[in-house]
Structures are given as C-alpha cells and as structure tokens.
Design a protein around this motif. Structure first.
Motif, PDB file in Angstrom:
ATOM      1  N   GLN A  60       0.845  -1.188   0.000  1.00 27.08           N
ATOM      2  CA  GLN A  60       0.000   0.000   0.000  1.00 27.08           C
ATOM      3  C   GLN A  60       0.886   1.246   0.000  1.00 27.08           C
ATOM      4  N   TRP A  95       1.421  -3.546   4.437  1.00 26.44           N
ATOM      5  CA  TRP A  95       0.219  -2.787   4.774  1.00 26.44           C
ATOM      6  C   TRP A  95       0.555  -1.443   5.409  1.00 26.44           C
ATOM      7  N   CYS A 136      -2.527   0.145  10.248  1.00 25.54           N
ATOM      8  CA  CYS A 136      -3.319  -1.013   9.819  1.00 25.54           C
ATOM      9  C   CYS A 136      -4.528  -1.096  10.742  1.00 25.54           C
ATOM     10  N   SER A 140      -8.725  -3.674   7.352  1.00 30.37           N
ATOM     11  CA  SER A 140      -7.353  -4.056   6.989  1.00 30.37           C
ATOM     12  C   SER A 140      -6.752  -4.941   8.063  1.00 30.37           C
TER      13      SER A 140
END
Length: 461
Positions: A60, A95, A136, A140
């Motif tokens: 990400q 992430w 996160c 997620s």
C-alpha cells in the motif's frame, strides 16, 4: 502526457523501495500499473524472485491518498491473488493505509469482502506473510489477521476501532504494536521497516512454496552428527533449541505472547522444521496451548515437520487458567496434534507431568517418534503429589517420604519405565539428541508426499 501523469507509478523510490527490498536484485515486475478509478490505485502489485523462487507481493502506497483502499486497490490485489494461486507461489502483503475510500460508499465494503475471500481461498495453499509498515486498522486489520505470519515495525499501529475511541474507554496503549504482540496478534516485531522487510524475505525463502512441495530444505553446512554436550542439564530452553538447530538458527514467533511456550522455525539437518517447546520450570497455560495449537496447524498445512521439546511441571493450576476456557484450549491442542498429518517427533528433555505429557505430542495423540533424554521425568502427577496421594497415611517421617519418592522416581517416573510400555521409542544421551532428531525427521520424509500405496498386493501363483 499520460506517461508523465503516471510517473509516480513507474518511477523509483518510496513504496517501490519497500517492495523491491523483499525481492532478489532487479527481479521485481509490476502488475496492474495503470489500474485506476478516479485516480491511480494506491497499491503497488507485482512478482519477482526470493532466493530464486517466484513470489508475489503488494504494498500500500501511503503517499497516494494515505493508502486508502477501495475498488481499484482491491481489484489489483485480487488479480494478484489469482496469479499466485495459479502459480502456487507465496504472497507478501505490505500494509500501510489510513483506511477505506469512504466516498465509494457501500462499494468499498464489497471490495474488502472480495479481498478477504481471495485471502481465505489461498489460506493453507501458499504461505502468506503480512508486513504492517505503518497504519493497519479496521477491515485491513481483519485481512492481515488472516495471513499466516504477521510482522510489524515497532512504530506501526494495529487496531479494529480507532485508538482515540479505545483510549477514551480507558484502554492504554490502544492500537500499539506492543499491545498487539502481547495479545498474540503479531508474530514478529522489528525495530524498523528495513528489518521487517528483511524478515519477510527470510521467512519466504525458508518456507515451502506451497502445500504440494513437501519438505523445504535449507543447506546450512552444519554437521548432522554434531554432539551437543552443552545441553546436558540445560535449564535455558532457547539455548537448547539453538544447540539443536543448524548453525543455531531459530526464528521465534509470538515471542511477546505466552512466553512459557516457544514456537518458531529452525532448520534441523537441512530440513525446515517447526519447533514447539515448553519453557523449563513453567506450566502449560491456556495461552500456551493456544499458541502451540495454531502453530502446529500452520505447519500441518505445508507438511512442515514439528519437533516438540517437552520440559514442563504440568498443567497450570490457577484461577486465571480456569477463567480462560482452559479445557477448550487444551482440547484444541490435542486436536491439533491428532488431526495433523505432517511429521511429528517429540523429545522429552526434562519433566513431563500429568496431562501435559499426553497433550504435548505424545504417541497417544499422534506423534510418529517419541524420544526421551536420560534425565527425563515422566509421571502421572508431580512426584511429591503422587507420593502423598499413594502413601500419605503410611508416611510418618521425612526420611520415609524421601524413600517413597525415590522409589516412585525409579519405578514410575523415569524414562526407562515409560519406554517399557512402548510409549517412548528410545532413551538417548542428551548430547546425541540433535543427531537422533535429524535421523527421525529424515526417516519420515515420505510423509510429506503421503503414504505409499499399491494397486494390489502380490497374488499367489
């Protein structure tokens, strides 16, 4: 002009440095570069080689809309998962996102659902390694919790509800990685991004590519017959593990959770092995049982052999244990050993009292080979308690109690006594333990490919 607009995607730096760090030099190839809705998707996807083996990864990009996840991002990740499933190759997810694209409305909820479905579909098929490298939260965090191993940097955050809401409820350290690790939600905590990405690369290189590969091998150059006299009378369980492992290499998981139980990976005789070990002088707790059962199930998915090292005073006797659904956790541990079809070798290296002996990889719950060192103590209950239970009314003096205990240790609590029943295959010298474990795992290599079968038996002529 379009290429110039997309220069943030095809250029280097930022999230590209992160994703490239897990791959062998110059092997990363991007996928779905131009996928967009209103703007280019804030996730980078692609594949490359890790130690020469195909691996997929996504990261990400927090610099674009704070890594917000919506339909475009989910579409890219789902497409990557489809390729990983076809190829039978691991997935690494990096992430770092402030949350969902709220402006997409209920479509973003569907996007998350599709992504969760893809992660589930690949669970147990290929290893999935998550790296939490920033924020996160919410869905997620749910997605990350479906991965096999979760690595996080110390400064990252991990939560379902926003930390400020939780802190208003009086929850200290809400959302911190330290709290997540303490609760067993994170497997490995690293000081920084570089360390976390390096650890992800190390794990992927160590684990099997998929559930059809069988044993994974790691050539360490160590001597399979190396004696380990330093473990004689060893009271440091971690030292025992590193003495057995090739080159002393051991990657512990969930170190911050249930520290009375150690789990992790170590090459033993070149074979990547899962280690389950009770810590000397500690008891089997509900948390320890949960930690071990989850790890054993993961190893079973990929036919990773499990070596269990037993040295425990028995099951935990406390109000905390009874208030923590103790029986179901112990049942889950027994089920993990019994249901798993991977290679299972157990060594009793100290005490094994009561139900803990049965539950921690005994032959009764499915171990293929069980060894015990010469100093092992195996008893239906702690010897002092056993003597009191059996002879309490007869004992009049401390000397009589000591005599009865010595008799119990000799006749009922020594390794040879248990071996005479067939529940232990051999009693070994502690310094030979590494060589004997290597021999047992090697003998069972065929289990990774399933039992041998024949069309029919030889018919009489």
């Amino acid at each position: 002009m379009e290429i110039k607009e997309n220069s943030h995607i095809v250029g280097k730096g930022g999230v590209y440095d992160d994703i490239a760090a897990v791959f062998d030099d110059s092997t990363f190839v991007e996928l779905g570069t131009y996928v967009k809705k209103d703007s280019y998707a804030s996730v980078v996807c692609g594949y490359g080689a890790v130690n020469g083996a195909l691996t997929f990864a996504f990261a990400q990009d927090f610099t674009r809309d704070k890594g917000a996840l919506g339909e475009a991002e989910a579409e890219k990740i789902c497409a990557l998962y489809d390729l990983a499933k076809k190829s039978g190759a691991p997935v690494i997810g990096i992430w770092n996102s402030a949350g969902a694209r709220v402006g997409e409305g209920e479509r973003v909820l569907s996007a998350f659902g599709k992504m969760l479905s893809k992660i589930t579909g690949l669970s147990g098929v290929v290893p999935q390694i998550a790296v939490v490298n920033g924020i996160c939260g919410g869905m997620s965090a749910t997605a990350v919790s479906m991965f096999d191993v979760i690595i996080a940097t110390e400064e990252s955050s991990f939560y379902v509800n926003p930390p400020f809401v939780l802190k208003n409820l009086g929850l200290k350290n809400a959302g911190s990685i330290a709290l997540a690790a303490k609760n067993g939600l994170v497997d490995i905590v690293c000081p920084d991004s570089a360390g976390a990405l390096a650890k992800a690369r190390e794990l992927v290189a160590l684990l099997p590519q998929n559930n059809a590969q069988g044993f994974a091998y790691c050539d360490s150059g160590d001597d399979d017959n190396r004696r380990i006299p330093e473990i004689v009378g060893c009271e440091n369980t971690l030292s025992l593990i590193t003495a057995i492992a090739d080159g002393g290499r051991f990657i512990p998981l969930k170190s911050g959770f249930a520290d009375e139980m150690l789990t992790g990976f170590a090459p033993i005789g070149g074979v990547v092995t899962g280690i389950v070990a009770t810590v000397h002088g500690r008891t089997l707790t509900p948390s320890g049982a949960r930690k071990a059962s989850g790890f054993i199930s993961f190893c079973d998915n990929f036919m990773i052999p499990v070596v269990t090292l037993v040295d425990t005073d028995g099951v935990d006797i406390s109000a905390d244990a009874e208030n923590a659904a103790y029986a179901p956790e112990l049942a889950r541990l027994a089920a993990a050993y019994s249901a798993s079809t991977n290679t299972k070798v157990t060594a009793i290296v100290g005490k094994a009292y009561g139900a803990a002996y049965t539950l921690l990889g005994s032959k009764a719950v499915g171990a293929d080979v069980v060894l015990a060192t010469e100093n092992a103590e195996i008893s239906v209950m702690a010897p002092d308690a056993a003597v009191q239970f059996m002879y309490g009314d007869e004992i009049k003096t401390p000397e009589e109690r000591a005599e009865k205990k010595n008799e119990w240790m000799k006749n009922h609590a020594c390794a040879v006594a248990t071996a005479s029943t067939g529940d232990i295959d051999d009693v070994v010298a502690p310094e030979e333990l590494r060589a004997r474990l290597i021999s047992a795992v090697g003998m069972l290599w065929a289990k990774a490919s399933g039992e041998a079968s024949a069309k029919h038996s030889k018919l009489p002529f």
